[in-house]
Design a protein around this motif. Sequence first.
Motif, PDB file in Angstrom:
ATOM      1  N   UNK A  63       0.881  -1.167   0.000  1.00 20.70           N
ATOM      2  CA  UNK A  63       0.000   0.000   0.000  1.00 20.70           C
ATOM      3  C   UNK A  63       0.917   1.214   0.000  1.00 20.70           C
ATOM      4  N   UNK A  64       0.780   2.037  -1.011  1.00 20.86           N
ATOM      5  CA  UNK A  64       1.700   3.171  -1.170  1.00 20.86           C
ATOM      6  C   UNK A  64       0.909   4.477  -1.198  1.00 20.86           C
ATOM      7  N   UNK A  65       1.327   5.428  -0.363  1.00 25.40           N
ATOM      8  CA  UNK A  65       0.727   6.776  -0.376  1.00 25.40           C
ATOM      9  C   UNK A  65       1.670   7.713  -1.115  1.00 25.40           C
ATOM     10  N   UNK A  66       1.134   8.428  -2.088  1.00 26.42           N
ATOM     11  CA  UNK A  66       1.915   9.408  -2.848  1.00 26.42           C
ATOM     12  C   UNK A  66       1.403  10.789  -2.462  1.00 26.42           C
ATOM     13  N   UNK A  67       2.333  11.723  -2.278  1.00 27.51           N
ATOM     14  CA  UNK A  67       1.954  13.069  -1.824  1.00 27.51           C
ATOM     15  C   UNK A  67       1.470  13.959  -2.945  1.00 27.51           C
ATOM     16  N   UNK A  68       0.540  13.492  -3.722  1.00 25.54           N
ATOM     17  CA  UNK A  68      -0.099  14.373  -4.717  1.00 25.54           C
ATOM     18  C   UNK A  68      -1.374  13.710  -5.232  1.00 25.54           C
ATOM     19  N   UNK A  69      -2.219  14.489  -5.911  1.00 27.50           N
ATOM     20  CA  UNK A  69      -3.465  13.913  -6.420  1.00 27.50           C
ATOM     21  C   UNK A  69      -3.191  13.140  -7.706  1.00 27.50           C
ATOM     22  N   UNK A  70      -4.142  12.321  -8.091  1.00 25.55           N
ATOM     23  CA  UNK A  70      -4.014  11.516  -9.312  1.00 25.55           C
ATOM     24  C   UNK A  70      -4.128  12.459 -10.509  1.00 25.55           C
ATOM     25  N   UNK A  71      -2.993  12.731 -11.124  1.00 26.18           N
ATOM     26  CA  UNK A  71      -2.953  13.715 -12.212  1.00 26.18           C
ATOM     27  C   UNK A  71      -3.220  13.032 -13.550  1.00 26.18           C
ATOM     28  N   UNK A  72      -2.983  13.761 -14.653  1.00 24.55           N
ATOM     29  CA  UNK A  72      -3.257  13.177 -15.974  1.00 24.55           C
ATOM     30  C   UNK A  72      -2.054  12.443 -16.545  1.00 24.55           C
ATOM     31  N   UNK A  73      -0.866  12.667 -16.004  1.00 25.05           N
ATOM     32  CA  UNK A  73       0.334  12.133 -16.659  1.00 25.05           C
ATOM     33  C   UNK A  73       1.154  11.214 -15.754  1.00 25.05           C
ATOM     34  N   UNK A  74       1.619  11.767 -14.606  1.00 26.40           N
ATOM     35  CA  UNK A  74       2.605  11.016 -13.818  1.00 26.40           C
ATOM     36  C   UNK A  74       2.033   9.732 -13.211  1.00 26.40           C
ATOM     37  N   UNK A  75       0.927   9.842 -12.484  1.00 29.90           N
ATOM     38  CA  UNK A  75       0.409   8.637 -11.823  1.00 29.90           C
ATOM     39  C   UNK A  75      -0.187   7.638 -12.822  1.00 29.90           C
ATOM     40  N   UNK A  76      -0.896   8.092 -13.880  1.00 30.97           N
ATOM     41  CA  UNK A  76      -1.292   7.105 -14.897  1.00 30.97           C
ATOM     42  C   UNK A  76      -0.058   6.419 -15.510  1.00 30.97           C
ATOM     43  N   UNK A  77       1.056   7.176 -15.631  1.00 30.41           N
ATOM     44  CA  UNK A  77       2.305   6.595 -16.151  1.00 30.41           C
ATOM     45  C   UNK A  77       2.843   5.514 -15.221  1.00 30.41           C
ATOM     46  N   UNK A  78       2.803   5.779 -13.900  1.00 20.71           N
ATOM     47  CA  UNK A  78       3.247   4.771 -12.915  1.00 20.71           C
ATOM     48  C   UNK A  78       2.383   3.521 -13.047  1.00 20.71           C
ATOM     49  N   UNK A  79       1.079   3.746 -13.113  1.00 23.35           N
ATOM     50  CA  UNK A  79       0.136   2.607 -13.159  1.00 23.35           C
ATOM     51  C   UNK A  79       0.435   1.733 -14.394  1.00 23.35           C
ATOM     52  N   UNK A  80       0.585   2.396 -15.541  1.00 23.64           N
ATOM     53  CA  UNK A  80       0.848   1.644 -16.781  1.00 23.64           C
ATOM     54  C   UNK A  80       2.182   0.904 -16.679  1.00 23.64           C
ATOM     55  N   UNK A  81       3.190   1.560 -16.097  1.00 16.74           N
ATOM     56  CA  UNK A  81       4.513   0.916 -15.995  1.00 16.74           C
ATOM     57  C   UNK A  81       4.450  -0.309 -15.079  1.00 16.74           C
ATOM     58  N   UNK A  82       3.735  -0.162 -13.955  1.00  9.95           N
ATOM     59  CA  UNK A  82       3.633  -1.296 -13.022  1.00  9.95           C
ATOM     60  C   UNK A  82       2.821  -2.440 -13.640  1.00  9.95           C
ATOM     61  N   UNK A  83       1.774  -2.091 -14.368  1.00 11.17           N
ATOM     62  CA  UNK A  83       0.969  -3.145 -15.008  1.00 11.17           C
ATOM     63  C   UNK A  83       1.791  -3.876 -16.066  1.00 11.17           C
ATOM     64  N   UNK A  84       2.660  -3.132 -16.748  1.00 12.06           N
ATOM     65  CA  UNK A  84       3.527  -3.774 -17.750  1.00 12.06           C
ATOM     66  C   UNK A  84       4.497  -4.755 -17.083  1.00 12.06           C
ATOM     67  N   UNK A  85       4.798  -4.498 -15.796  1.00 12.69           N
ATOM     68  CA  UNK A  85       5.675  -5.424 -15.056  1.00 12.69           C
ATOM     69  C   UNK A  85       4.898  -6.630 -14.516  1.00 12.69           C
ATOM     70  N   UNK A  86       3.581  -6.624 -14.715  1.00 18.04           N
ATOM     71  CA  UNK A  86       2.757  -7.739 -14.247  1.00 18.04           C
ATOM     72  C   UNK A  86       2.100  -7.480 -12.900  1.00 18.04           C
ATOM     73  N   UNK A  87       2.229  -6.255 -12.373  1.00 18.91           N
ATOM     74  CA  UNK A  87       1.587  -5.937 -11.090  1.00 18.91           C
ATOM     75  C   UNK A  87       0.109  -5.648 -11.320  1.00 18.91           C
ATOM     76  N   UNK A  88      -0.659  -5.876 -10.256  1.00 16.03           N
ATOM     77  CA  UNK A  88      -2.062  -5.432 -10.268  1.00 16.03           C
ATOM     78  C   UNK A  88      -2.121  -4.135  -9.472  1.00 16.03           C
ATOM     79  N   UNK A  89      -2.710  -3.100 -10.040  1.00 13.71           N
ATOM     80  CA  UNK A  89      -2.706  -1.800  -9.365  1.00 13.71           C
ATOM     81  C   UNK A  89      -4.145  -1.312  -9.185  1.00 13.71           C
ATOM     82  N   UNK A  90      -4.511  -1.004  -7.950  1.00 15.37           N
ATOM     83  CA  UNK A  90      -5.835  -0.440  -7.672  1.00 15.37           C
ATOM     84  C   UNK A  90      -5.638   0.909  -6.993  1.00 15.37           C
ATOM     85  N   UNK A  91      -6.349   1.912  -7.452  1.00 13.20           N
ATOM     86  CA  UNK A  91      -6.275   3.224  -6.804  1.00 13.20           C
ATOM     87  C   UNK A  91      -7.340   3.226  -5.704  1.00 13.20           C
ATOM     88  N   UNK A  92      -6.911   3.277  -4.445  1.00 16.04           N
ATOM     89  CA  UNK A  92      -7.887   3.269  -3.338  1.00 16.04           C
ATOM     90  C   UNK A  92      -8.505   4.651  -3.148  1.00 16.04           C
TER      91      UNK A  92
END
Length: 282
Positions: free
Chosen positions: A244-273
């Motif tokens: 469970x990871x807390x990031x000190x910013x809101x879900x923006x249009x570029x950076x956090x969607x980029x993290x999500x896509x990168x982690x999913x490409x690594x085979x991780x499952x990512x849910x935004x709580x």
Amino acid sequence: MTSIGYLGPKGTFTKIAVDATFNGEHKEDYKTIPECIDAVDSGEIDIGVVPLENAIEGTVQLTIDYLIHQVRIPVVGEIVVPIQMHLLVRGNMISEEAEIEEVHSHSHAIAQCQQYLHHHFNHAKVAVTTSTARAAEMVSNSDKPIAAIGNRAAASEYGLEIFKENIHDYPNNHTRFLILSHQPEKVNIKREAKGEKTTLLITLPSDKAGALHQILSAFAWRKLNLSKIESRPTKTGLGNYFFIIDVNQSYDDILLPGVKAELEALGCQVTILGSYPVYDIL
Ligand SMILES: O=C(O)C(=O)C[C@]1(C(=O)O)C=C[C@@H](O)C=C1
């Protein structure tokens, strides 16, 4: 009218968080954290406020596990509340510590006063209640020499005296509370937010060397500041965890969607709580 559920009865720290954040909405108390969360999920109430983490004792595991395993309700806000624990007794009943036979409170409150109890109440029975205010209510209804650990609001709510102030073991004590709701448009907060956070729940694909490092670098090279990382068991066997990871910013249009896509490409499952404002009660 918007309804807000909280861990009750009146006089809990959760009620303090609710009163400091919301105006005149209808407030409904629940006996346990799961009951409050279920009531939000079923639509019985619009908003729920539950404790998540304390500076001394750490995560309220019941809350985080319920939010991971049992329900999926968006986190729409966080409230940070200063916590002072006091020893509460019935007036004119007790003149010294040695007379107190039992100390009652919520497990998280007892844990925050562990050293104090060890040094002053080794003679007494320490018993867990569903909340600090429930312990205060019990003490007010009892004619036995017992005490509760709770706050000043509970002392006045249940007509108790403060026998000893500030018994928590470390001075800089705060608890984070989550605001949960399926209807964010109903959340109307009377304070200014002091920041924004996004909480992600991440499952690793398999036991692979460097997997956690790869996850963290997805945040690091984007210069995203993390305020918390915690692992909780997936409950599928030893060694299997969620992060469970807390990031000190809101879900923006570029950076956090980029993290999500990168982690999913690594085979991780990512849910935004949740991606939510943070309110500080000073
Ligand atoms: O029992 C209460 O008063 C609560 O609101 C619960 C709770 C918790 O679960 O952490 C909230 C704040 C304090 O850290 C101690 C107890």
